[in-house]
Design a protein around this motif. Sequence first.
Motif, PDB file in Angstrom:
ATOM      1  N   UNK A  78       9.062   3.731   2.131  1.00 20.33           N
ATOM      2  CA  UNK A  78       8.634   2.678   2.759  1.00 20.33           C
ATOM      3  C   UNK A  78       8.856   2.732   4.631  1.00 20.33           C
ATOM      4  N   UNK A  79       7.913   2.411   5.253  1.00 21.50           N
ATOM      5  CA  UNK A  79       8.137   2.627   6.720  1.00 21.50           C
ATOM      6  C   UNK A  79       7.718   1.102   7.322  1.00 21.50           C
ATOM      7  N   UNK A  80       8.234   0.925   8.692  1.00 26.18           N
ATOM      8  CA  UNK A  80       8.115  -0.382   9.240  1.00 26.18           C
ATOM      9  C   UNK A  80       7.152  -0.354  10.457  1.00 26.18           C
ATOM     10  N   UNK A  81       6.118  -1.118  10.679  1.00 27.85           N
ATOM     11  CA  UNK A  81       5.281  -1.140  11.820  1.00 27.85           C
ATOM     12  C   UNK A  81       5.443  -2.381  12.518  1.00 27.85           C
ATOM     13  N   UNK A  82       4.973  -2.290  13.850  1.00 25.42           N
ATOM     14  CA  UNK A  82       5.168  -3.612  14.730  1.00 25.42           C
ATOM     15  C   UNK A  82       3.763  -3.539  15.457  1.00 25.42           C
ATOM     16  N   UNK A 117      -0.685  -1.272   1.583  1.00 30.49           N
ATOM     17  CA  UNK A 117      -0.465  -0.355   0.816  1.00 30.49           C
ATOM     18  C   UNK A 117      -1.694   0.747   1.675  1.00 30.49           C
ATOM     19  N   UNK A 118      -1.175   2.227   1.825  1.00 33.51           N
ATOM     20  CA  UNK A 118      -2.230   2.971   2.686  1.00 33.51           C
ATOM     21  C   UNK A 118      -2.941   3.812   1.497  1.00 33.51           C
ATOM     22  N   UNK A 119      -3.935   4.621   1.993  1.00 31.22           N
ATOM     23  CA  UNK A 119      -4.739   5.236   1.008  1.00 31.22           C
ATOM     24  C   UNK A 119      -4.129   5.984  -0.009  1.00 31.22           C
ATOM     25  N   UNK A 120      -2.788   6.505   0.445  1.00 33.89           N
ATOM     26  CA  UNK A 120      -2.090   7.507  -0.645  1.00 33.89           C
ATOM     27  C   UNK A 120      -1.449   6.652  -1.354  1.00 33.89           C
ATOM     28  N   UNK A 121      -1.368   5.261  -1.342  1.00 36.13           N
ATOM     29  CA  UNK A 121      -0.407   4.484  -2.351  1.00 36.13           C
ATOM     30  C   UNK A 121       0.926   4.061  -1.919  1.00 36.13           C
ATOM     31  N   UNK A 122       1.415   4.446  -0.678  1.00 35.64           N
ATOM     32  CA  UNK A 122       2.636   4.347  -0.055  1.00 35.64           C
ATOM     33  C   UNK A 122       2.655   2.938   0.742  1.00 35.64           C
ATOM     34  N   UNK A 123       3.669   2.263   0.422  1.00 37.94           N
ATOM     35  CA  UNK A 123       3.676   0.747   1.000  1.00 37.94           C
ATOM     36  C   UNK A 123       4.338   0.718   2.450  1.00 37.94           C
ATOM     37  N   UNK A 168       4.388  -4.261   7.821  1.00 40.39           N
ATOM     38  CA  UNK A 168       3.865  -4.578   9.277  1.00 40.39           C
ATOM     39  C   UNK A 168       4.394  -5.693   9.836  1.00 40.39           C
ATOM     40  N   UNK A 169       5.203  -5.702  10.918  1.00 40.51           N
ATOM     41  CA  UNK A 169       5.506  -6.955  11.427  1.00 40.51           C
ATOM     42  C   UNK A 169       4.880  -7.294  12.967  1.00 40.51           C
ATOM     43  N   UNK A 170       4.609  -8.379  13.033  1.00 34.25           N
ATOM     44  CA  UNK A 170       3.686  -9.013  14.216  1.00 34.25           C
ATOM     45  C   UNK A 170       4.096 -10.535  14.608  1.00 34.25           C
ATOM     46  N   UNK A 171       3.539 -10.673  15.877  1.00 27.10           N
ATOM     47  CA  UNK A 171       3.650 -12.243  16.424  1.00 27.10           C
ATOM     48  C   UNK A 171       2.503 -13.021  15.866  1.00 27.10           C
TER      49      UNK A 171
END
Length: 434
Positions: free
Chosen positions: A1-5, A148-154, A157-160
């Motif tokens: 799992x990775x986190x994006x903003x 979920x990305x194309x490789x199946x990884x979750x 995403x955090x956002x305003x």
Amino acid sequence: MSEHTCDVLILGGGPAGSTAATLLCESGFTVTVLERESFPRFHVGESLLPHSLPLFDRLGVHEEVKALPHTRVKPGAFFATADGSKVVEYRFAEALPPAIPHAYQVRRDEFDALLLSRAQRAGAQVLHGWEALTPQWEGKRLTGMWVRDPEGQQHLFRFRAFLDASGQKAFLATRMGWRFPYPKHKKVAAVSHFRGVWLPPGESSGNITIVLTKAGWFWFIPFADDTVSVGAVLDVAFWQAQGKAPQEVFQRAVEETPEAARRLANASPILPFSAIQNFSYRVTKLAGDGFCLIGDAAGFLDPIFSTGVFIATTTAASAAEDVTEALHRHGRIDAADLAPTVSLTRSLQKTFFSFIRSYYDQDFLPFFFNPRPVLQIPAAIVSLLAADVLRPGRRLVAARFRLLQLLAAGQKLGRLLGKPLVPPLDATPADAGP
């Protein structure tokens, strides 16, 4: 799992998502667009409306839309009865002034890819093949999305702000229980692109044509290479009675519609037939703390008047303005900040849905096919068909249209008494299936 903003996460790279992404990026925000499919991809909804063009100018894509390989100028619309005995043409140049005299027919694979490319040029990060899974809430505020990305990884995403532009999949409304079908408007469409379709001569060959049939209608949308998108929108009961594949149901409808059969006599499909089912629904909640639904994700009734792209891009532009103003003002998005977009969306839905429902009224259609040249009623109809519903004075357009609806009520009473005001049409979309 990775986190994006990011500042704004947009679900869907169609016209609504691309429009919002472009405008938000130009306002200086970081924007990520999640698009489950790979572009270009087939999509119905190829006929545009004149009052979409000012927004194309604002996005800087008007000339590019005109230059797409299959784009064709659309000066108006034909409407024909099932047997072809009555045909009416509404030309956009004849709308109430100031008229925009044309629109375009476009291949949606080309058009949508162009708009999404424009968003990327503005600075949007576009992730193809990424699928939204689960919204993350903090109380009533939407603050994140598991994807979920194309490789199946979750990923989280955090956002305003989150804009749901997922089209008729209506991601958020479906998962939150805000989506409800229209029980009296259950439709299905069978569609393909054809070569060899009969087209009228001259400038009007670029018109969309709508042909009435029992339990539905056909569309004919011509492109620059003389291929034509043809679809049959039918009552679900008609479809279920056939119990067959889309092409077979389409052919049965053609056989029962002489005008459609005439136009398709020498035509052959160049794409596999596809079916679109259960596309009529309403959405009860359009916005809240941290999120807004735009385009078809906020509700859809029927494609009869080609309003989909207009509503999608118009509500997207409004949402982008609301988000921009709110983030600049207090750094977050509250439900109240999105009130202008919610009001606009409801207004557009009310206006066009009323028009659409009238088209399924057997007592309204005789007046639509024989517009009386009084009180500028034909021009008002053209203005509605052109989507001239945003500028001042639109209430006069609506008032003239409501006059037609009143005439339809009188027609119904007269028909029940055996004395209709004007001769009824033989076959209409309101007629029951077999």
